[in-house]
Design an enzyme around this catalytic site. Structure first.
Site, PDB file in Angstrom:
ATOM      1  N   ARG A   1       3.389   7.634  -0.317  1.00 19.48           N
ATOM      2  CA  ARG A   1       4.471   8.615  -0.462  1.00 19.48           C
ATOM      3  C   ARG A   1       5.514   8.207  -1.495  1.00 19.48           C
ATOM      4  NH1 ARG A   1       6.017  11.585   4.141  1.00 19.48           N
ATOM      5  NH2 ARG A   1       5.125   9.873   5.347  1.00 19.48           N
TER       6      ARG A   1
ATOM      7  N   GLU B   1       0.830  -1.215   0.000  1.00 18.35           N
ATOM      8  CA  GLU B   1       0.000   0.000   0.000  1.00 18.35           C
ATOM      9  C   GLU B   1       0.859   1.258   0.000  1.00 18.35           C
ATOM     10  OE1 GLU B   1      -2.209  -0.251   3.645  1.00 18.35           O
ATOM     11  OE2 GLU B   1      -3.259  -2.084   3.096  1.00 18.35           O
TER      12      GLU B   1
ATOM     13  N   CYS C   1      -1.727  33.580  10.003  1.00 17.47           N
ATOM     14  CA  CYS C   1      -1.489  34.229  11.299  1.00 17.47           C
ATOM     15  C   CYS C   1      -1.131  33.212  12.378  1.00 17.47           C
ATOM     16  CB  CYS C   1      -2.726  35.014  11.703  1.00 17.47           C
ATOM     17  SG  CYS C   1      -3.151  36.221  10.467  1.00 17.47           S
ATOM     18  N   GLU C   2      -0.024  32.572  12.205  1.00 15.19           N
ATOM     19  CA  GLU C   2       0.496  31.613  13.179  1.00 15.19           C
ATOM     20  C   GLU C   2       2.016  31.661  13.061  1.00 15.19           C
ATOM     21  OE1 GLU C   2      -1.079  28.858  14.905  1.00 15.19           O
ATOM     22  OE2 GLU C   2      -3.092  28.958  14.055  1.00 15.19           O
TER      23      GLU C   2
ATOM     24  N   TYR D   1       5.265  18.297  11.384  1.00 14.97           N
ATOM     25  CA  TYR D   1       6.284  17.290  11.708  1.00 14.97           C
ATOM     26  C   TYR D   1       7.695  17.868  11.738  1.00 14.97           C
ATOM     27  CZ  TYR D   1       2.458  14.575   9.547  1.00 14.97           C
ATOM     28  OH  TYR D   1       1.248  14.071   9.180  1.00 14.97           O
TER      29      TYR D   1
ATOM     30  N   ARG E   1       3.268  19.922   6.327  1.00 11.48           N
ATOM     31  CA  ARG E   1       4.274  18.992   6.853  1.00 11.48           C
ATOM     32  C   ARG E   1       5.386  19.674   7.659  1.00 11.48           C
ATOM     33  NH1 ARG E   1       7.096  15.836   4.667  1.00 11.48           N
ATOM     34  NH2 ARG E   1       6.616  14.029   5.951  1.00 11.48           N
TER      35      ARG E   1
ATOM     36  N   TYR F   1       0.878  13.917   0.766  1.00 13.33           N
ATOM     37  CA  TYR F   1       0.445  14.592   1.992  1.00 13.33           C
ATOM     38  C   TYR F   1       0.650  16.103   1.897  1.00 13.33           C
ATOM     39  CZ  TYR F   1       0.706   9.719   3.288  1.00 13.33           C
ATOM     40  OH  TYR F   1       0.554   8.355   3.283  1.00 13.33           O
TER      41      TYR F   1
HETATM   42  N1  LLP Z   1      -1.545   2.012   4.491  1.00 12.93           N
HETATM   43  C1  LLP Z   1      -2.036   2.460   5.654  1.00 12.93           C
HETATM   44  C2  LLP Z   1      -2.925   1.598   6.439  1.00 12.93           C
HETATM   45  C3  LLP Z   1      -1.670   3.748   6.118  1.00 12.93           C
HETATM   46  O1  LLP Z   1      -2.148   4.184   7.281  1.00 12.93           O
HETATM   47  C4  LLP Z   1      -0.795   4.547   5.322  1.00 12.93           C
HETATM   48  C5  LLP Z   1      -0.416   5.888   5.778  1.00 12.93           C
HETATM   49  C6  LLP Z   1      -0.332   4.032   4.105  1.00 12.93           C
HETATM   50  C7  LLP Z   1      -0.717   2.757   3.718  1.00 12.93           C
HETATM   51  C8  LLP Z   1       0.568   4.813   3.196  1.00 12.93           C
HETATM   52  O2  LLP Z   1       1.793   5.079   3.768  1.00 12.93           O
HETATM   53  P1  LLP Z   1       3.000   5.682   2.917  1.00 12.93           P
HETATM   54  O3  LLP Z   1       3.431   4.642   1.917  1.00 12.93           O
HETATM   55  O4  LLP Z   1       2.510   6.910   2.229  1.00 12.93           O
HETATM   56  O5  LLP Z   1       4.030   5.962   3.912  1.00 12.93           O
HETATM   57  N2  LLP Z   1       0.781  12.753   6.851  1.00 12.93           N
HETATM   58  C9  LLP Z   1       1.991  12.038   7.139  1.00 12.93           C
HETATM   59  C10 LLP Z   1       1.909  10.580   6.719  1.00 12.93           C
HETATM   60  C11 LLP Z   1       0.781   9.819   7.387  1.00 12.93           C
HETATM   61  C12 LLP Z   1       0.680   8.398   6.890  1.00 12.93           C
HETATM   62  C13 LLP Z   1      -0.589   7.762   7.333  1.00 12.93           C
HETATM   63  N3  LLP Z   1      -0.781   6.427   6.872  1.00 12.93           N
HETATM   64  C14 LLP Z   1       3.161  12.760   6.470  1.00 12.93           C
HETATM   65  O6  LLP Z   1       2.932  13.777   5.819  1.00 12.93           O
HETATM   66  O7  LLP Z   1       4.301  12.351   6.599  1.00 12.93           O
END
Ligand code: LLP
Length: 422
Positions: free
Chosen positions: A282, A279, A348-349, A322, A318, A377
């Site tokens: 990113r 899955e 305004c932050e 983070y 981001r 994201y």
């Molecule tokens: N599968 C599930 C069940 C997930 O919860 C996520 C991400 C993914 C797949 C995809 O993950 P990836 O391959 O994109 O790492 N907003 C945060 C990232 C939050 C990820 C949440 N879950 C950021 O900007 O770094």
């Protein structure tokens, strides 16, 4: 910089299209995506998969733009969704493609509503990754009412540390996600007793932006052991869903490549002959997108020098959320000195920044900057805070440019926007 990004003379371009031309045509802030980069990344995942044992389910939450979903669907991907909204978008993307392929869709997420479960079952979901015994009961009840069998797995919490930012780690015992490792066998047994449920797999997802394969292989080893135990007690499983989480390079990181990652997972699961579902979000889109922004003002107080741009935390949260690092490049090279600045937005932050204490070539009012690695994201987490309009998005594909989402209009801020047809 990614392979599809380059300076031609002094002008930064993506797939041969000058970013300054895009800014002039569509305005700023503007998200710009490279189709070729997404294609390359997807193909890299599939490269080691000679036996066709891997289905890449693009994680819609990373970037839900329909044109991007369509890009991955056309390449052969399925989808990982976490809400009715994402399920709807994934279905639409497949329909829009107008071919008869049904995408594999997996649904993961803590807290699925009954309406979402019903929608997933009616849509013929490939697998619902269950998060608890109570959720299992609810899914069984809804499946019985609909007269269908629900294909399910349990999302196992393998208690493995993904060694990433604490906000995006999910696979430790202390997190809300998945079912505890020790309770799995009993839950699978309970699921087997329910004729409305078809137990089809095992799943996990331990975190995001992982820079080593090790935590994933540790987690996968654990759930393979579970799969073995289940098989021994008579379950016939089809899928092992390894979740997402492969990291990308934002600054100086050296993440494994998608080929290495996929090869490792395929190798590890070969003996099990389970079909692997990954899955990634990113790692497919992160480096394919950039945020184009224009300098509105410059300001110096005694302690710091600020470059104020027209993009803000409402467009790319981001850095604020983070402390994430996004490389920033001038869209036009000029023979000017470098300076240490904070690149900040108009919200305004005090936390509204894109870069802090960053050494950059001097940027003057009116200059354009490209904030890199913003494809994942980025728009997905944008908001209207401070009455800001969410930006437009364009896709560049070998010199062709397509507007894939118009900029929001002021009327979009109204709770009941006037109907343009009336
Ligand atoms: N599968 C599930 C069940 C997930 O919860 C996520 C991400 C993914 C797949 C995809 O993950 P990836 O391959 O994109 O790492 N907003 C945060 C990232 C939050 C990820 C949440 N879950 C950021 O900007 O770094």
């Amino acid at each position: 910089m990614t392979p599809h990004m380059a300076y031609a003379g002094n002008d930064l371009g993506l797939e041969g299209v000058r970013l300054s031309d895009l800014a002039a045509r569509y305005g700023t802030p503007l998200y710009v995506y490279s189709h070729s980069e997404m294609e390359d990344r997807y193909r890299a995942f599939k490269l080691p998969d000679r036996e066709n044992r891997l289905t890449v389910c693009f994680s819609v939450k990373a970037n839900p733009n329909p044109a991007i979903l369509r890009t991955f669907f056309d390449l052969g991907a399925g989808f990982d969704v976490t809400s009715a909204g994402e399920l709807f978008l994934a279905g639409r993307a497949a329909q829009a493609a107008g071919n008869s392929r049904t995408p594999a869709i997996v649904f993961s997420g803590a807290g699925k509503s009954s309406a979402e479960i019903e929608m997933a079952l009616k849509d013929g979901i490939t697998m619902l990754n269950l998060e608890s015994g109570a959720e299992m009961e609810r899914v069984a009840g809804i499946a019985a009412r609909l007269g269908v069998r629900a294909p399910v797995s349990f999302r196992v919490n393998p208690d493995v540390d993904p060694k990433t930012h604490p906000y995006i780690a999910t696979g430790l015992r202390k997190h809300k996600f998945g079912v505890p490792w020790k309770e799995c066998l009993a839950l699978y047994e309970a699921a087997r007793q329910r004729p409305e449920l078809e137990v089809v797999g095992v799943s996990c997802h331990i975190g995001s932006q992982m820079l080593s394969i090790r935590p994933v292989t540790d987690a996968v080893r654990r759930i393979l052991r579970l799969a073995d135990d289940l098989r021994r007690s008579g379950f016939t499983l089809r899928y092992i869903d390894v979740g997402g989480g492969l990291g990308i390079r934002y600054h100086r990181e050296h993440p494994p490549s998608p080929e290495q990652y996929a090869a490792r997972l395929l190798g590890l699961t070969r003996r099990s002959s389970l079909h692997v579902i990954a899955e990634p979000g990113r790692s497919l889109v992160g480096n394919a997108g950039l945020l184009l922004t224009r300098v509105l003002d410059r300001k110096t107080n005694r302690a710091r020098r600020f470059v104020i741009v027209d993009a803000a935390m409402t467009d790319l949260i981001r850095p604020t959320l983070y402390g994430a690092y996004h490389e920033i490049l001038p869209v036009r090279l000029a023979a000017r000195g470098r300076e240490r600045v904070d690149v900040v937005g108009p919200v305004c932050e005090s936390g509204d920044y894109l870069a802090l204490n960053r050494q950059l070539p001097r940027a003057n009012e009116g200059d354009l900057l490209a904030v890199l690695s913003s494809g994942a994201y980025g728009y997905a987490m944008a908001s209207n805070y401070n009455g800001r309009l969410r930006p437009a998005e364009v896709m560049v594909n070998r010199g062709e440019v397509e507007l894939i989402r118009p900029r929001e209009r002021l009327e979009d801020l109204l709770p009941f926007p006037p109907d343009p047809a009336r």
